[in-house]
Design a protein around this motif. Structure first.
Motif, PDB file in Angstrom:
ATOM      1  N   SER A   1      33.090  24.307  39.930  1.00  0.00           N
ATOM      2  CA  SER A   1      31.845  23.821  39.248  1.00  0.00           C
ATOM      3  C   SER A   1      31.292  24.847  38.465  1.00  0.00           C
ATOM      4  CB  SER A   1      30.843  23.019  40.214  1.00  0.00           C
ATOM      5  OG  SER A   1      30.685  23.705  41.263  1.00  0.00           O
ATOM      6  N   THR A   2      31.175  26.191  39.111  1.00  0.00           N
ATOM      7  CA  THR A   2      30.349  27.278  38.566  1.00  0.00           C
ATOM      8  C   THR A   2      31.387  27.730  37.283  1.00  0.00           C
ATOM      9  OG1 THR A   2      29.492  28.049  40.458  1.00  0.00           O
ATOM     10  CG2 THR A   2      29.878  29.848  38.581  1.00  0.00           C
ATOM     11  N   LEU A   3      32.521  27.636  37.363  1.00  0.00           N
ATOM     12  CA  LEU A   3      33.467  27.941  36.194  1.00  0.00           C
ATOM     13  C   LEU A   3      33.230  26.852  35.061  1.00  0.00           C
ATOM     14  CD1 LEU A   3      35.671  29.125  34.710  1.00  0.00           C
ATOM     15  CD2 LEU A   3      37.411  28.114  36.035  1.00  0.00           C
ATOM     16  N   TYR A   4      33.190  25.828  35.515  1.00  0.00           N
ATOM     17  CA  TYR A   4      32.945  24.401  34.494  1.00  0.00           C
ATOM     18  C   TYR A   4      31.414  25.054  33.672  1.00  0.00           C
ATOM     19  CZ  TYR A   4      31.501  20.324  32.222  1.00  0.00           C
ATOM     20  OH  TYR A   4      31.127  19.456  31.557  1.00  0.00           O
ATOM     21  N   ARG A   5      30.532  25.179  34.453  1.00  0.00           N
ATOM     22  CA  ARG A   5      29.170  25.513  33.829  1.00  0.00           C
ATOM     23  C   ARG A   5      29.348  26.921  33.060  1.00  0.00           C
ATOM     24  NH1 ARG A   5      27.437  23.894  39.193  1.00  0.00           N
ATOM     25  NH2 ARG A   5      27.037  25.969  39.609  1.00  0.00           N
ATOM     26  N   LEU A   6      29.792  27.732  33.446  1.00  0.00           N
ATOM     27  CA  LEU A   6      30.121  29.078  32.727  1.00  0.00           C
ATOM     28  C   LEU A   6      30.768  28.610  31.164  1.00  0.00           C
ATOM     29  CD1 LEU A   6      31.110  31.727  35.522  1.00  0.00           C
ATOM     30  CD2 LEU A   6      28.870  31.577  34.247  1.00  0.00           C
ATOM     31  N   GLU A   7      31.733  27.915  31.568  1.00  0.00           N
ATOM     32  CA  GLU A   7      32.385  27.525  30.177  1.00  0.00           C
ATOM     33  C   GLU A   7      31.741  26.697  29.081  1.00  0.00           C
ATOM     34  OE1 GLU A   7      36.136  25.543  30.598  1.00  0.00           O
ATOM     35  OE2 GLU A   7      37.312  27.544  31.734  1.00  0.00           O
ATOM     36  N   THR A   8      30.769  25.987  29.614  1.00  0.00           N
ATOM     37  CA  THR A   8      30.174  25.225  28.650  1.00  0.00           C
ATOM     38  C   THR A   8      28.868  25.833  28.471  1.00  0.00           C
ATOM     39  OG1 THR A   8      29.140  24.105  30.761  1.00  0.00           O
ATOM     40  CG2 THR A   8      31.111  22.880  29.726  1.00  0.00           C
ATOM     41  N   GLY A   9      28.524  27.146  28.938  1.00  0.00           N
ATOM     42  CA  GLY A   9      27.422  27.538  28.681  1.00  0.00           C
ATOM     43  C   GLY A   9      26.176  27.077  29.307  1.00  0.00           C
ATOM     44  N   GLU A  10      26.040  26.291  30.219  1.00  0.00           N
ATOM     45  CA  GLU A  10      25.098  25.798  31.182  1.00  0.00           C
ATOM     46  C   GLU A  10      24.558  26.640  32.141  1.00  0.00           C
ATOM     47  OE1 GLU A  10      26.232  22.083  32.836  1.00  0.00           O
ATOM     48  OE2 GLU A  10      27.360  21.343  30.959  1.00  0.00           O
ATOM     49  N   HIS A  11      25.441  27.757  32.412  1.00  0.00           N
ATOM     50  CA  HIS A  11      24.958  28.640  33.472  1.00  0.00           C
ATOM     51  C   HIS A  11      25.201  30.192  33.026  1.00  0.00           C
ATOM     52  CE1 HIS A  11      24.449  29.851  37.769  1.00  0.00           C
ATOM     53  NE2 HIS A  11      25.681  30.651  37.576  1.00  0.00           N
ATOM     54  N   SER A  12      24.083  31.043  33.229  1.00  0.00           N
ATOM     55  CA  SER A  12      24.284  32.401  32.819  1.00  0.00           C
ATOM     56  C   SER A  12      25.085  33.293  33.976  1.00  0.00           C
ATOM     57  CB  SER A  12      23.174  32.757  32.549  1.00  0.00           C
ATOM     58  OG  SER A  12      22.419  32.496  31.311  1.00  0.00           O
ATOM     59  N   VAL A  13      25.822  34.054  33.737  1.00  0.00           N
ATOM     60  CA  VAL A  13      26.414  35.000  34.573  1.00  0.00           C
ATOM     61  C   VAL A  13      25.636  36.127  34.751  1.00  0.00           C
ATOM     62  CG1 VAL A  13      27.941  36.330  33.072  1.00  0.00           C
ATOM     63  CG2 VAL A  13      28.733  36.002  35.276  1.00  0.00           C
ATOM     64  N   THR A  14      25.589  36.734  35.819  1.00  0.00           N
ATOM     65  CA  THR A  14      24.810  37.892  36.236  1.00  0.00           C
ATOM     66  C   THR A  14      25.622  39.205  35.764  1.00  0.00           C
ATOM     67  OG1 THR A  14      25.618  38.205  38.523  1.00  0.00           O
ATOM     68  CG2 THR A  14      23.691  37.026  38.351  1.00  0.00           C
ATOM     69  N   LEU A  15      25.176  40.220  35.518  1.00  0.00           N
ATOM     70  CA  LEU A  15      26.002  41.522  35.200  1.00  0.00           C
ATOM     71  C   LEU A  15      26.922  41.725  36.229  1.00  0.00           C
ATOM     72  CD1 LEU A  15      23.537  43.803  33.471  1.00  0.00           C
ATOM     73  CD2 LEU A  15      25.067  42.249  32.318  1.00  0.00           C
ATOM     74  N   GLY A  16      26.676  41.868  37.541  1.00  0.00           N
ATOM     75  CA  GLY A  16      27.597  42.169  38.611  1.00  0.00           C
ATOM     76  C   GLY A  16      28.812  41.091  38.734  1.00  0.00           C
ATOM     77  N   LYS A  17      28.328  39.845  38.447  1.00  0.00           N
ATOM     78  CA  LYS A  17      29.420  38.847  38.318  1.00  0.00           C
ATOM     79  C   LYS A  17      30.385  38.869  37.376  1.00  0.00           C
ATOM     80  CE  LYS A  17      30.501  36.453  41.202  1.00  0.00           C
ATOM     81  NZ  LYS A  17      31.545  36.438  42.345  1.00  0.00           N
ATOM     82  N   LEU A  18      29.813  39.182  35.941  1.00  0.00           N
ATOM     83  CA  LEU A  18      30.546  39.535  34.841  1.00  0.00           C
ATOM     84  C   LEU A  18      31.649  40.732  35.096  1.00  0.00           C
ATOM     85  CD1 LEU A  18      31.057  39.119  31.600  1.00  0.00           C
ATOM     86  CD2 LEU A  18      29.315  40.723  31.263  1.00  0.00           C
ATOM     87  N   GLU A  19      31.089  41.743  35.722  1.00  0.00           N
ATOM     88  CA  GLU A  19      32.020  42.753  35.698  1.00  0.00           C
ATOM     89  C   GLU A  19      32.988  42.440  36.920  1.00  0.00           C
ATOM     90  OE1 GLU A  19      31.391  47.500  36.915  1.00  0.00           O
ATOM     91  OE2 GLU A  19      30.196  46.156  38.184  1.00  0.00           O
ATOM     92  N   ASP A  20      32.734  41.464  37.950  1.00  0.00           N
ATOM     93  CA  ASP A  20      33.690  41.143  38.719  1.00  0.00           C
ATOM     94  C   ASP A  20      35.140  40.283  38.292  1.00  0.00           C
ATOM     95  OD1 ASP A  20      32.363  42.418  40.840  1.00  0.00           O
ATOM     96  OD2 ASP A  20      31.507  40.608  41.654  1.00  0.00           O
ATOM     97  N   ILE A  21      34.466  39.554  37.209  1.00  0.00           N
ATOM     98  CA  ILE A  21      35.494  38.325  36.697  1.00  0.00           C
ATOM     99  C   ILE A  21      36.272  39.536  35.847  1.00  0.00           C
ATOM    100  CG2 ILE A  21      35.399  36.390  34.853  1.00  0.00           C
ATOM    101  CD1 ILE A  21      33.014  35.359  36.467  1.00  0.00           C
ATOM    102  N   LEU A  22      35.609  40.250  35.031  1.00  0.00           N
ATOM    103  CA  LEU A  22      36.254  40.958  33.837  1.00  0.00           C
ATOM    104  C   LEU A  22      37.534  41.904  34.573  1.00  0.00           C
ATOM    105  CD1 LEU A  22      33.665  42.049  31.335  1.00  0.00           C
ATOM    106  CD2 LEU A  22      35.506  40.183  31.146  1.00  0.00           C
ATOM    107  N   LYS A  23      37.114  42.323  35.686  1.00  0.00           N
ATOM    108  CA  LYS A  23      38.214  43.174  36.443  1.00  0.00           C
ATOM    109  C   LYS A  23      39.437  42.359  36.888  1.00  0.00           C
ATOM    110  CE  LYS A  23      35.307  46.655  38.523  1.00  0.00           C
ATOM    111  NZ  LYS A  23      34.606  47.275  39.839  1.00  0.00           N
ATOM    112  N   LYS A  24      39.008  40.949  37.262  1.00  0.00           N
ATOM    113  CA  LYS A  24      40.022  40.440  37.863  1.00  0.00           C
ATOM    114  C   LYS A  24      41.169  39.780  36.659  1.00  0.00           C
ATOM    115  CE  LYS A  24      37.597  38.793  42.012  1.00  0.00           C
ATOM    116  NZ  LYS A  24      36.771  37.956  42.712  1.00  0.00           N
ATOM    117  N   LEU A  25      40.426  39.736  35.582  1.00  0.00           N
ATOM    118  CA  LEU A  25      41.273  39.443  34.309  1.00  0.00           C
ATOM    119  C   LEU A  25      42.004  40.624  33.612  1.00  0.00           C
ATOM    120  CD1 LEU A  25      38.809  36.583  32.778  1.00  0.00           C
ATOM    121  CD2 LEU A  25      40.887  36.308  33.940  1.00  0.00           C
ATOM    122  N   ASN A  26      41.508  41.736  34.150  1.00  0.00           N
ATOM    123  CA  ASN A  26      42.070  42.952  33.640  1.00  0.00           C
ATOM    124  C   ASN A  26      41.473  42.884  31.988  1.00  0.00           C
ATOM    125  OD1 ASN A  26      43.320  45.325  33.560  1.00  0.00           O
ATOM    126  ND2 ASN A  26      45.155  44.442  33.006  1.00  0.00           N
TER     127      ASN A  26
END
Length: 67
Positions: free
Chosen positions: A34-59
């Motif tokens: 559900s968080t992924l859906y909200r991020l994809e649709t722009g309904e939810h903002s990501v924190t800088l820490g979570k952005l960093e975590d996601i980008l690392k996991k996606l290389n």
């Protein structure tokens, strides 16, 4: 993040998800489907820490998302 940046990040995630289901891709990122859906649709903002975590996991880097 601003709404424009939220939408840009959402498009990036959608592109990276490809044909994978929300559940599978979200598990890889360490977030709920559900968080992924909200991020994809722009309904939810990501924190800088979570952005960093996601980008690392996606290389990926912030430049990949925000050229």
């Amino acid at each position: 993040m601003g709404k424009r940046l939220d939408k840009q990040f959402g498009r990036f995630l959608r592109q990276r998800r490809g044909a994978a289901s929300y559940a599978v891709f979200a598990r890889q990122l360490g977030i709920s489907a559900s968080t992924l859906y909200r991020l994809e649709t722009g309904e939810h903002s990501v924190t800088l820490g979570k952005l960093e975590d996601i980008l690392k996991k996606l290389n990926a880097t912030a430049r990949d998302v925000f050229p």
